[in-house]
Each structure stands twice: as structure tokens, then as C-alpha cells.
Design a protein around this motif. Sequence first.
Motif, PDB file in Angstrom:
ATOM      1  N   LYS A 183      38.149  80.563  32.653  1.00  0.00           N
ATOM      2  CA  LYS A 183      37.189  80.491  33.754  1.00  0.00           C
ATOM      3  C   LYS A 183      35.982  79.640  33.383  1.00  0.00           C
ATOM      4  O   LYS A 183      35.483  78.847  34.188  1.00  0.00           O
ATOM      5  N   GLU A 184      35.515  79.803  32.145  1.00  0.00           N
ATOM      6  CA  GLU A 184      34.368  79.008  31.701  1.00  0.00           C
ATOM      7  C   GLU A 184      34.738  77.530  31.619  1.00  0.00           C
ATOM      8  O   GLU A 184      33.954  76.660  31.997  1.00  0.00           O
ATOM      9  N   ALA A 185      35.941  77.252  31.106  1.00  0.00           N
ATOM     10  CA  ALA A 185      36.357  75.858  30.928  1.00  0.00           C
ATOM     11  C   ALA A 185      36.525  75.145  32.264  1.00  0.00           C
ATOM     12  O   ALA A 185      36.425  73.921  32.336  1.00  0.00           O
ATOM     13  N   LEU A 186      36.775  75.897  33.307  1.00  0.00           N
ATOM     14  CA  LEU A 186      36.935  75.273  34.620  1.00  0.00           C
ATOM     15  C   LEU A 186      35.654  74.604  35.105  1.00  0.00           C
ATOM     16  O   LEU A 186      35.676  73.805  36.030  1.00  0.00           O
ATOM     17  N   HIS A 187      34.530  74.934  34.474  1.00  0.00           N
ATOM     18  CA  HIS A 187      33.251  74.347  34.873  1.00  0.00           C
ATOM     19  C   HIS A 187      32.936  73.074  34.093  1.00  0.00           C
ATOM     20  O   HIS A 187      31.914  72.435  34.337  1.00  0.00           O
ATOM     21  N   SER A 188      33.822  72.705  33.153  1.00  0.00           N
ATOM     22  CA  SER A 188      33.609  71.477  32.394  1.00  0.00           C
ATOM     23  C   SER A 188      33.728  70.276  33.320  1.00  0.00           C
ATOM     24  O   SER A 188      34.436  70.295  34.322  1.00  0.00           O
TER      25      SER A 188
END
Length: 207
Positions: A183-188
Amino acid sequence: MNLYHIQSTVHGVNRVASFLEDNYIGIAWSGTGDLEQAPPELWKEQLVQHYRLDESELASTLATLHMFANLMQDGDYVLISDNEWTYVGDIGDYYYDDSTGTENDLICHRRGVTWLGRIPLAELNDKVQALLKDSSTLAKFEHPVSQAQLDRGLAVGIAAEATNSLSTGVDEATIQAAIHVLKEALHSEEEELRIRAATAILQYAKP
């Protein structure tokens, strides 16, 4: 990083199941031999010797062989499709496998693939739909990979796979942490980072 689509029907046989189960993609024209062991100028001689191709077919086949053996790179992405789904894979190195023979219906030119997930055909955007409709054996996505917007669909598929992986011996907390990273990486800002960060952890969770 580039994105490709490869036809999964070879000589009338649908190879999707084989590609997915054995973690590879491949093309025909096995009679050329190992493409890494012969210079490209000899490929034409081998094709003429083993296959009946007119000039147009010969040029197209040479372009396909070149793209598959030389232009594709480790870390590029590839798509294959069936009637309902498109499967997204991370491409590995080229290799030639003639262990079962070199008959024309066999696939000896191969690349290893780590399959990342699948996306319903109906959820693909117009640019990717156009790529899938290309009748070429192998076609390159002529836009930045970010415009394919594959990460949003993959997020659902990978997260669901993680939820079903408790039987692998990885504790639930670790799987939940992996989903959190996803989920965090989707904001990269970079799609490659978004996909690879999640994939690396979830691959670790597999048996």
C-alpha cells in the motif's frame, strides 16, 4: 524499462497454462538454434534453410527474433492473455531449451518470467487494449510504462494472494506487513518501484 505483449497461441496451441506453470514465455522457429551462439547475420540463413517464408515473413520473423533475444531485457515486463485475464510478468534472461527436441511446434527460444499477478481484461486502459490487439507475435508498448497503469490492478491481485498464503508457514503479521508495504509503495512516483517493492516481499512469503 519496457513493456511487451507476446502471443500465447503457438501453432494453434494455447500456451497460457504452460507459460504460467513453468514460469517462462517463448517463441517458435526453434530450427535457428541458440540465438546467443550465432551472430544475427546467420539467423536468416537458418530460417531460409528450415522454413518456407516469403520476404515479408522472413523480415518479420527476424525482427521478432531480434526483439526477443536482444531488445528485451531482464527486468522488463510482459503481458500474456486468455479470454478473461491479462497476466503480468517480470522478464528474465534469454535461454534456449532443446531438451525435448527442435520440432517446429516446440518452443525452444525462452525467457524466464516471474509472474506478478493478473488483471481482468475489462479493467485495462485503451493503450494496453491496443497493445493486446496487435497481431504481431511480439509487440512493444510504445508509451512510458507508467501509462499502462498496471499497478492498480496488480495491487488487488497480489494482496489477495498474500491473504491466501497463510499455509506457506509465514505468519500472518508478516503477510500483513507485506500488504502494508504494498500500500505504501503504491504512492511512489515510479511504477517500477511500486510493483517491485511489493513483489519482493510477497515472493519471500511463497514456499
